[in-house]
Design a protein around this motif. Structure first.
Motif, short mmCIF file in Angstrom:
data_model
loop_
_atom_site.label_atom_id
_atom_site.label_comp_id
_atom_site.label_asym_id
_atom_site.label_seq_id
_atom_site.Cartn_x
_atom_site.Cartn_y
_atom_site.Cartn_z
N TYR A 110 35.50 73.46 61.57
CA TYR A 110 36.43 72.46 61.06
C TYR A 110 36.30 71.15 61.85
CZ TYR A 110 40.53 70.19 59.23
OH TYR A 110 41.37 69.28 58.63
N ALA A 111 36.14 71.24 63.17
CA ALA A 111 35.98 70.03 63.99
C ALA A 111 34.71 69.28 63.60
CB ALA A 111 35.95 70.40 65.47
N GLY A 112 33.63 70.03 63.34
CA GLY A 112 32.40 69.39 62.87
C GLY A 112 32.62 68.71 61.52
N GLY A 113 33.41 69.32 60.65
CA GLY A 113 33.72 68.72 59.36
C GLY A 113 34.54 67.46 59.50
N VAL A 114 35.48 67.45 60.44
CA VAL A 114 36.28 66.25 60.68
C VAL A 114 35.39 65.11 61.19
CG1 VAL A 114 38.10 65.26 62.15
CG2 VAL A 114 38.44 67.47 61.04
N VAL A 115 34.47 65.42 62.10
CA VAL A 115 33.56 64.40 62.62
C VAL A 115 32.66 63.87 61.49
CG1 VAL A 115 31.60 64.01 64.17
CG2 VAL A 115 33.61 65.24 64.98
N LEU A 116 32.10 64.76 60.69
CA LEU A 116 31.26 64.34 59.58
C LEU A 116 32.04 63.50 58.56
CD1 LEU A 116 28.44 64.47 58.31
CD2 LEU A 116 29.19 66.53 57.12
N THR A 117 33.26 63.92 58.25
CA THR A 117 34.11 63.17 57.33
C THR A 117 34.41 61.78 57.88
OG1 THR A 117 35.11 65.22 56.53
CG2 THR A 117 36.32 63.18 56.13
N THR A 118 34.66 61.70 59.17
CA THR A 118 34.92 60.40 59.80
C THR A 118 33.70 59.50 59.70
OG1 THR A 118 36.48 61.43 61.33
CG2 THR A 118 35.61 59.28 61.95
N LEU A 119 32.51 60.05 59.94
CA LEU A 119 31.29 59.24 59.86
C LEU A 119 31.00 58.77 58.44
CD1 LEU A 119 28.95 61.24 62.27
CD2 LEU A 119 30.04 59.02 62.67
N VAL A 120 31.45 59.52 57.44
CA VAL A 120 31.20 59.13 56.05
C VAL A 120 32.24 58.14 55.55
CG1 VAL A 120 31.18 60.01 53.68
CG2 VAL A 120 29.97 61.25 55.46
N THR A 121 33.50 58.30 55.93
CA THR A 121 34.56 57.49 55.32
C THR A 121 35.03 56.29 56.12
OG1 THR A 121 36.27 58.95 56.20
CG2 THR A 121 35.44 59.43 53.99
#
Length: 93
Positions: free
Chosen positions: A41-52
């Motif tokens: 989930y933390a990796g998903g939050v980081v990836l989401t932050t980098l995309v949005t």
């Protein structure tokens, strides 16, 4: 980022976070590891932050058209009328 881009970014963020939460929960449940679930989930939050968060070009497909500074002088700001402020509701005593 334009208004349409902000809407797309927010929708994309919500979809990605929900997707990563579901994947993290399923993986954590299957593996029996709370720690793995948190890492995914933390990796998903980081990836989401980098995309949005960054202002990527696909968020600027509908740019706003601003007035040229010389045009601003030709179109003054509207003034409030005095009559609009004098119309108050009568108070009952």
């Amino acid at each position: 980022m334009d208004w349409q881009g902000q809407k797309v970014a927010e929708q994309l963020m919500q979809i990605m976070l929900l997707g990563f939460a579901a994947i993290a929960f399923a993986t954590g449940y299957i593996m029996g590891s709370f720690q793995m679930m948190i890492y995914i989930y933390a990796g998903g939050v980081v990836l989401t932050t980098l995309v949005t968060v960054p202002n990527w070009p696909f968020f600027n497909r509908h740019p706003l058209k601003w007035l040229d500074p010389s045009e601003v002088e030709k179109h003054p700001k509207p003034q409030q009328s005095v009559n609009a402020n004098s119309k108050k509701k009568p108070t009952k005593k």
